[in-house]
Design a protein around this motif. Structure first.
Motif, mmCIF file in Angstrom:
data_model
loop_
_atom_site.group_PDB
_atom_site.id
_atom_site.type_symbol
_atom_site.label_atom_id
_atom_site.label_comp_id
_atom_site.label_asym_id
_atom_site.label_seq_id
_atom_site.Cartn_x
_atom_site.Cartn_y
_atom_site.Cartn_z
ATOM 1 N N GLU A 17 -14.097 17.518 -2.102
ATOM 2 C CA GLU A 17 -14.510 18.118 -0.780
ATOM 3 C C GLU A 17 -14.853 19.667 -1.069
ATOM 4 O O GLU A 17 -14.036 20.413 -1.161
ATOM 5 N N TYR A 47 0.794 -1.128 0.013
ATOM 6 C CA TYR A 47 0.075 -0.049 0.168
ATOM 7 C C TYR A 47 0.811 1.166 -0.030
ATOM 8 O O TYR A 47 0.502 2.146 -0.739
ATOM 9 N N ALA A 98 0.079 8.013 8.665
ATOM 10 C CA ALA A 98 -0.972 8.092 8.171
ATOM 11 C C ALA A 98 -1.096 8.029 6.701
ATOM 12 O O ALA A 98 -2.017 8.313 5.928
ATOM 13 N N ILE A 108 1.003 9.357 4.434
ATOM 14 C CA ILE A 108 1.189 10.386 3.492
ATOM 15 C C ILE A 108 2.438 10.634 3.485
ATOM 16 O O ILE A 108 3.331 10.719 4.594
ATOM 17 N N ASP A 127 -10.071 15.366 9.414
ATOM 18 C CA ASP A 127 -9.489 15.310 8.336
ATOM 19 C C ASP A 127 -9.705 13.725 7.503
ATOM 20 O O ASP A 127 -9.349 12.851 8.194
ATOM 21 N N THR A 128 -10.709 13.801 6.541
ATOM 22 C CA THR A 128 -11.181 12.577 5.954
ATOM 23 C C THR A 128 -9.833 11.861 5.341
ATOM 24 O O THR A 128 -9.969 10.545 5.381
ATOM 25 N N LEU A 129 -8.947 12.349 4.623
ATOM 26 C CA LEU A 129 -7.992 11.814 3.810
ATOM 27 C C LEU A 129 -7.095 10.816 4.842
ATOM 28 O O LEU A 129 -6.933 9.649 4.603
ATOM 29 N N SER A 130 -6.506 11.387 5.928
ATOM 30 C CA SER A 130 -5.570 10.770 6.606
ATOM 31 C C SER A 130 -6.231 9.513 7.247
ATOM 32 O O SER A 130 -5.652 8.367 7.487
ATOM 33 N N ILE A 161 -14.914 8.119 2.906
ATOM 34 C CA ILE A 161 -15.871 9.166 3.999
ATOM 35 C C ILE A 161 -15.886 10.239 2.679
ATOM 36 O O ILE A 161 -14.915 10.679 2.229
ATOM 37 N N ILE A 174 -7.775 8.648 -3.163
ATOM 38 C CA ILE A 174 -7.738 7.621 -2.289
ATOM 39 C C ILE A 174 -8.063 6.466 -3.043
ATOM 40 O O ILE A 174 -9.258 6.133 -3.489
ATOM 41 N N MET A 197 -8.793 7.859 6.218
ATOM 42 C CA MET A 197 -9.239 6.614 5.112
ATOM 43 C C MET A 197 -7.791 6.079 4.560
ATOM 44 O O MET A 197 -7.683 4.834 4.413
ATOM 45 N N GLN A 198 -6.727 6.846 4.607
ATOM 46 C CA GLN A 198 -5.377 6.373 4.323
ATOM 47 C C GLN A 198 -4.846 5.335 5.399
ATOM 48 O O GLN A 198 -4.093 4.405 5.141
#
Lengths: 1187, 259
Positions: free
Chosen positions: A354, A275, A377, A379, B214-217, B228, A347, B219-220
């Motif tokens: 958004e 991933y 996270a 990132i 924070d939706t992105l972190s 989300i 994602i 989901m990640q």
């Protein structure tokens, strides 16, 4: 000559009388605000709601404060055991109602809510211990495994127990891959089937004798592709080489799973996805795996939606990246009306958009991540990251009034003259304040003038004005245009936006309304020789007559918000929000000028505003947004006078291709000599030359004297009207709002596309933006608005006439009604096209009721004016236009007559600010006062009631020959400062004389003074704040007593537990606005500090505080020792109590008091003693003793 | 003597054939009904059919079937009947606020939706739905036994990846010789309501603490297992949460205030 003069005068009068004083009456629909209160429980069964008082349930507690500031609904953590969960930021009453345990700490930082890693079988999840217990209880014979040392969800989720997995074989040959914990089968051999738990074995291992066949299918498990047997059990990671993957029927370890193969995206042979490297198990689409239907797919987003003004859109993105999406140019006041910022995330191959908050209340910022702190996270460093952040525009205009700030703005003495240093420092500080990106999102608009009058040299360096970098959106429409609303069963929180307005829209745009006084002068010599050589004086603000000023005015106006003239997101321009009275000016006989009307091309090139490069130079910054790059489209030039300024303007930058202009003209120089053949011409004619020079000098002197003495001046005031932006007519582009699914349509966006655009089916799946009333081809019908017209009218279908004549300087209100929402304009000339008419009748909004208030100048009543206007009859011609763009063909007229005769009426002071007899704070010694007079006047004041001529102090009034605009209700403003205020009543007397510029004999002066007083008050004191000490009861009354101040102690007081809270952030006492202020509180055992602030009507403020302890004891007394002596029974208890006894059952208070000595309570011995002991908190202990 | 022609003979045989078929059919039907042997085994089989009827009631094509109820509670943020002003209309649903606005505060106040509340609502609604559907009158017709039923009660259990309905409905079949009864019927629905609820609580925790999520972190961190979606309907927010491999959606709103 005389005829010419009279003719000139008449023409001037007609020109002047064509512009009335107009005041836009602010008809404020004042409705009493409903009292909002915090209800412990509402009639609907909801808890801790801040709502109107009538919604509180019977017997429910309530407080006139927000719920967070009440004791019964304060927010904290709520632990609910049956859920095994802690909920953050819950109202106390709500928690108790749901049988939870309430804690003051709002972030669940309590022992019960400590999270750790709960492990059940091969699943791990991050939760509380209580929750782990509940989940584990679902599996009989399984012990709870809760690891408190794992404090991160990421670490918990990564926990792998593959080494503990194995085959759990049952007697019938069925097998499940699980942990030993969950396998409750005994180990034995049943007809070749090895039952029990076999660690490390796959269920299909032939040695176990199960019915499960190996490697039948592949499926996704977590991020990888795995083999599954025929019983549905997971085996090892997929590898097209089955042997390697099968590992002889044993489970591969984690490390072995990782090393079995490495899969790239769409690798048909390997299921070991990664991933973090950008692959994850998913359904195969383009490439088929050797076996099955699952493959390691790329998590990247490849086909990113392109968006020209969004620099990061279009290029492929990795999963975890995010970027901004814009509608057009961003920042520097360029954002289009109706535009919005969006954040897009990638994602697992999906692009999700958004939106940031509408009305540009949030902005999208993006940057590259430069550290590894977010790797956990998922990132990565170098990732593009974007976020929506609050638009901090509101403090931008405050910077224009910045005080001296020090720092680099201090050392300007070397650069500027002593007289200019202070102003330069102020301007420097204003800019520094504006460009403080840590505090606000503003843009220093370069212009020739700042809010403070600046000399030219300072203007060149520090000229500018602070405006929002991204102007806020405004609700520029009203609800007059009906649209179809969705029907819902109950009342939704917002079906339309009619219940609130995002901005105080009028005040936002009004700040852009400016005025400029232009002065002309014609020398006396020119008059004598009949030469019309009017020239604008050096300090006469010539720039206000230029095209650049008209454009600059709009640039400033639109940078404040959705104001003025600008484009919407579809590229349609609307000019309705911007007016400039200079535009309708026309040059006549050398006087005045040909005004320039704002054109669409002056708004910029729309294609460039939405081009690929428009936001390319936005410097990246994670925390804030610094503008950079060229300012080609929005350079501001001299704006003219900004309210206080009287300095001249310098045009500093090119605007929209208009070439740079400099200065106010170049003075020539006389130079050069000539010679005559033979000898120098000069020497041979010296005497004659001297004589000629002498004559010339005398002639020049006489000329100069005549020129000055007989000089004439004219002044005219021009105004920029910065109104709310209005959408373009019609509704042909409404559907554009629905076209991009990535940018959802909103009411704001929809309305910006056209007057007729509106949302239908709100709240439904079919919600969309459409043109409403497109079949409307009829222009609005106009009728008189009788409710606002005073007196009688003669009405006809084409107009109406006021039957009574109007006094000059008497405000007169005229009104019309339209049968549909319409925008109306008026002019004094008949037959003009709608778009060419001078001004709006009322506002530029599309509404049904329209009215204006006029103040008619005295010049209209002069003989000459009357002769030209049919004895004072005036007509306004009106046309209206509806949202569909249908305009009236024929004019609608309003006619009225002005009473003839000269102005014999002295001026009248109509309004004063501050109000008469107002209270002044105790620490104020001097205050500004504004008076508003009904006609142009000169005014004076004194502390004694004297004649006008003897009054010592002057007001500063607009005194030009003719003022055609009044900013406040058709009145004329005069200002002064009243000083040396003493405590108590301070009396002043004002008088005014009208018609400045006229001969004294024609002027009227007030005979009776306007008596004005201000009462300077004494300091407000807080005499007492209670309670103090230790209180043994949870029901407390917080009490404050005030004295002195404006009304002998009458004040409004508020309290808070935070000292730093301002008055308006504190909670008002439920009983206040008097001398005694009280608030009931219900408190638990703790120490409390309350800070109180009181303010009275004059603004005097007093502060106080109190500290106290609340000790509430809920437990009953306990016996420490009980013993008897020869004659008495003795008891010792653990706290201070009173004890009574009796030989039978009794109630406390009716028994016999036991004697007390040094903590020992005694009673005479008896066969049986009933004893009751009670402490100060009324807790009782009852018992029976048989000595 | 009455003699039939050829045609008449054929007709007679056809009529006889039809009569035989009818008699046989009646016989088979009667075997399953009037003449059904009332053994315990047969009675249990009948109970199985009754259970199927109950399950069919749950799943019948109606707005009130269990699937619709569970889907609705997901679309409406945990409340089947939101009270006035506690929801926002969004795509045909009344999406409840799960976090209320605190004036002048970016953070909000947790409304405290619990699993127990949702379970209770589902139970009540399913019970009402079943009451309006369950009727064994026609089932019992011509049967050699009596059906008696007790009081219906429904208990819902919201699990991570399923919603389980335990229907307590005592059903007794009583014949002359035998009696069987069954009290509990269970049906499971593969909706990950529990899981999505947990995620919604994580979102609300952040909104209530920071005014932001924070939706992105998020989901990640979960490798995209959940999606989300955030939409901002001024001035509120609507969150939609779903599993990547399942179409079931849990959506809720966070109340905002205009600037």
């Amino acid at each position: 000559m005389i005829d010419k003069k009279i003719k000139a005068l008449f023409l001037a009068l007609i020109l002047i009388s064509s512009v009335f004083t107009i005041s836009l009456l602010n008809i404020k629909n004042v409705s009493a605000q409903k009292q909002e209160t915090c209800c412990e429980k509402t009639t609907d069964g909801e808890f801790c709601q801040y709502t109107s008082k009538d919604k509180c349930a019977e017997n429910s507690r309530e407080i006139s404060a927000t719920c967070a500031q009440s004791s019964f609904c304060k927010v904290g953590s709520c632990f609910i055991e049956t859920e095994g969960k802690c909920f953050k930021k819950v109202g106390k009453a709500n928690c108790i109602a749901k049988k939870g345990e309430f804690f003051d700490s709002a972030d669940c930082n309590i022992p019960l809510a400590r999270e750790g890693c709960c492990i059940i079988g091969d699943e791990a999840f991050f939760t509380t211990q209580a929750r782990c217990k509940l989940e584990t209880a679902k599996f009989p014979n399984v012990n709870m495994v809760f690891d408190e040392s794992i404090q991160s969800e990421a670490l918990c989720l990564q926990k792998s127990f593959s080494e503990d997995l194995g085959a759990c074989v049952k007697e019938d040959g069925r097998c499940v891959l699980t942990t030993q914990q969950l396998c409750n089968v005994q180990e034995k051999d049943v007809k070749g089937i090895k039952t029990g738990f076999h660690k490390g074995f796959l269920c299909s291992n032939s040695a176990l004798g199960t019915e499960c066949a190996k490697q039948q299918t592949t499926k996704c498990s977590e991020e990888d592709v795995y083999w599954f047997d025929s019983c549905g059990n997971k085996e090892n990671i997929y590898n097209a080489n089955k042997e390697i993957s099968y590992n002889n029927g044993f489970i591969l370890s984690d490390q072995q799973q990782q090393e079995i193969c490495k899969a790239n995206a769409n690798d048909p042979r390997c299921g070991n996805c990664d991933y973090t490297a950008g692959t994850i198990c998913g359904n195969a689409t383009s490439v088929k795996p050797i076996v099955g239907n699952f493959i390691c797919k790329s998590t990247a987003c490849i086909d990113i939606t392109k968006s020209a003004p969004s620099p990061s859109a279009g290029s492929a993105k990795k999963s975890g990246e995010s970027w901004c999406l814009y509608d057009g140019a961003v920042g520097q006041g360029r954002d289009l009306v109706g535009s919005r910022h969006f954040r897009t995330v990638c994602i697992n191959g999906e692009e999700i958009v958004e939106p940031c908050k509408d009305f540009r209340e949030e902005l999208c910022f993006e940057d590259k991540i430069n550290d590894n702190s977010l790797q956990e996270a998922g990132i990565q460093q170098g990732f593009n990251e974007a976020a929506c952040r609050f638009n901090r525009w509101e403090s931008c205009t405050e910077c224009n009034e910045a005080e001296l700030c020090g720092g680099e703005c201090d050392g300007l003495e070397d650069t500027f003259k002593d007289t200019e240093v202070n102003e330069a420092q102020t301007a420097c500080c204003a800019r520094k304040c504006c460009e403080d990106r840590a505090a606000r999102d503003c843009f220093w608009n370069p212009s020739g003038i700042s809010a403070v009058a600046l000399p030219q040299e300072i203007l060149r360096t520090y000229g500018g004005v602070c405006t929002p970098d991204v102007p806020p959106g405004i609700k520029f429409w009203n609800e007059g245009i009906k649209f179809i609303e969705s029907t819902t069963r109950g009342k939704a929180a917002d079906v339309s936006l009619s219940s609130f307005s995002p901005k105080a829209k009028d005040s936002v745009c009004e700040a852009g309304s400016l005025e400029c006084n232009v002065k002309w002068r014609r020398g006396g010599a020119s008059r004598i020789f009949g030469v019309d050589s009017w020239k604008i004086t050096p300090d006469g603000n010539e720039h206000c007559t230029t095209q650049e000023w008209v454009i600059a005015g709009n640039n400033y106006c639109k940078s404040l918000g959705d104001c003025g003239a600008y484009f919407n997101i579809a590229g349609d321009a609307s000019l309705d929000g911007y007016t400039n009275t200079a535009s309708s000016e026309r040059e006549k006989d050398g006087l005045y000028f040909d005004g320039y009307k704002l054109q669409k091309r002056d708004l910029g090139d729309f294609s460039k505003l939405t081009s690929t490069d428009v936001n390319k130079n936005i410097p990246s910054s994670w925390n804030y947004f610094t503008p950079g790059g060229p300012i080609a489209l929005t350079a501001l030039i001299g704006l003219g006078v900004l309210l206080k300024s009287s300095g001249g303007a310098v045009l500093t930058k090119s605007v929209l291709g208009v070439p740079f202009l400099s200065g106010f003209g170049v003075k020539g120089a006389i130079t050069g000599t000539t010679t005559v053949a033979g000898k120098p011409f000069i020497l041979s004619n010296l005497g004659r030359i001297f004589a000629a020079v002498n004559i010339a000098l005398w002639a020049y002197t006489v000329y100069s004297i005549v020129d000055v003495v007989l000089a004439q001046t004219k002044e005219k005031n021009y105004q920029i009207g910065c109104g709310i932006w209005q959408p373009p007519k019609g509704g042909s582009k409404c559907e554009l709002c629905n076209q991009d699914p990535k940018k959802p349509c909103s009411e704001y966006r929809c309305k910006s596309l056209g007057q007729q655009c509106g949302l239908i089916n709100k709240g439904k799946k079919e919600e969309k933006c459409v043109a409403i009333n497109i079949d409307d081809v009829r222009s609005p019908k106009i009728t008189p608005f009788r409710n606002v017209i005073k007196g009688n009218i003669d009405e006809t279908p084409n107009g109406y006439r006021l039957t009574e004549k109007i006094e000059p300087f008497t405000p007169v209100t005229l009104g019309i009604l339209t049968d549909e929402p319409a925008q109306c304009r008026f002019d004094k000339d008949l037959g003009k096209k709608y778009d060419d008419m001078t001004a709006f009748f009322g506002t530029n909004l599309y509404i049904n009721e329209h009215q204006i208030e006029l103040n008619l100048p005295a010049e209209l009543t002069s003989k000459e004016a009357l002769a030209l206007t049919n004895q004072g009859e005036h007509t306004l011609y009106i046309k209206c236009q509806d949202a569909a763009g249908n305009q009236n063909e024929a004019d609608y007229f309003i006619r009225f007559n002005v009473k003839p005769g000269p102005d014999l009426t002295p001026p009248k002071i109509e309004e004063v600010s501050p109000l008469n007899k107002a209270f002044i704070r105790s620490d104020i010694n001097e205050t500004s006062v504004d008076i508003f007079v009904n006609e142009p006047s000169e005014c004076k004041w004194d502390k004694s009631d004297l004649d006008y001529g003897n009054m010592k102090n002057d007001f500063e009034c607009q005194t030009s020959g003719f003022i055609t605009n009044a900013l406040h209700y058709g009145l004329f403003e005069c200002k002064t400062k009243l000083g040396s205020l003493t405590t108590g009543e301070n009396k002043f007397f004002f008088k005014c004389k009208d018609q400045p510029g006229k001969e004294e004999k024609d002027r009227n002066v007030m005979q009776q003074s306007f008596a004005y007083s201000l009462t300077k008050t004494s300091k407000l004191n807080i005499d007492k704040v209670e309670p103090t000490g230790t209180i043994f009861n949870g029901n407390i009354t917080l009490k404050v007593v005030t004295s002195n101040g404006a009304e002998n102690g009458k004040a409004i007081c508020a309290f808070s537990e935070k000292e730093s809270d301002e008055f308006f952030n504190k909670v008002e006492f439920i009983n206040t606005n008097s001398k005694v202020h009280e608030q009931s509180l219900i408190l638990g055992t703790a120490r409390y500090n309350y800070f109180v602030t009181c303010q009275d009507i004059a603004g005097n403020e007093a502060k106080g505080k109190t500290s106290f302890d609340v000790a509430v004891d809920l437990s009953r007394p306990e016996i420490l020792r009980i013993y008897s002596t020869a004659s008495s029974l003795n008891i010792e208890l653990d706290e201070e109590v009173n004890c009574e006894f009796s030989n039978k059952q009794f109630n406390f208070g009716t028994g016999t008091l036991m004697t007390k000595s040094q903590g020992i309570h005694s009673a005479p011995l008896a066969d049986k003693l009933n004893i009751i002991c009670k402490d100060v908190f009324d807790n009782q202990l009852s018992f029976v003793v048989y000595p | 003597m009455f003699i039939f022609g050829k045609r008449g003979q054929i007709t007679a045989f056809v009529i006889i054939g039809i009569v035989i078929v009818v008699i046989l059919s009646l016989f088979f039907v009667a075997r399953k009904t009037i003449f059904l042997p009332t053994t315990t085994e047969n009675l249990n089989l009948e109970l199985n059919e009754i259970e199927s009827n109950i399950i069919d009631c749950l799943n019948r094509d109606s707005e009130q079937n269990a699937n619709e109820i569970i889907e609705k509670i997901g679309l409406q943020g945990g409340y089947l009947e939101p009270v006035d002003y506690s929801f926002i209309s969004y795509k045909d649903s009344e999406v409840s606020f799960l976090c209320y606005n605190i004036p002048d505060d970016e953070a909000c106040m947790n409304r405290l939706l619990t699993i127990e509340e949702m379970e209770s609502q589902i139970s009540e609604n399913v019970k009402q739905s079943l009451n309006g559907c369950l009727d064994f009158t026609s089932f019992q017709r011509f049967k050699p036994y009596e059906i008696t039923t007790g009081t219906l009660d429904v208990k819902t259990k919201i699990e991570s990846r399923a919603v389980i309905l335990d229907i307590n409905y005592p059903v007794t079949l009583k014949s002359k010789d035998n009696m069987v009864s069954r009290n509990k019927f269970t049906e499971s629905f593969n909706y990950p309501l529990g899981e999505l609820y947990e995620i919604s609580q994580d979102i609300i925790d952040d909104e209530a603490t920071f005014g932001f999520f924070d939706t992105l972190s998020y989901m990640q961190l979960r490798k995209g297992e959940f999606k989300i979606y955030l939409n901002k309907l001024y001035p509120h927010k609507v969150y939609q949460v779903k599993r990547d491999d399942n179409s079931y959606v849990f959506q809720f709103a966070v109340e905002g205030e205009p600037a």
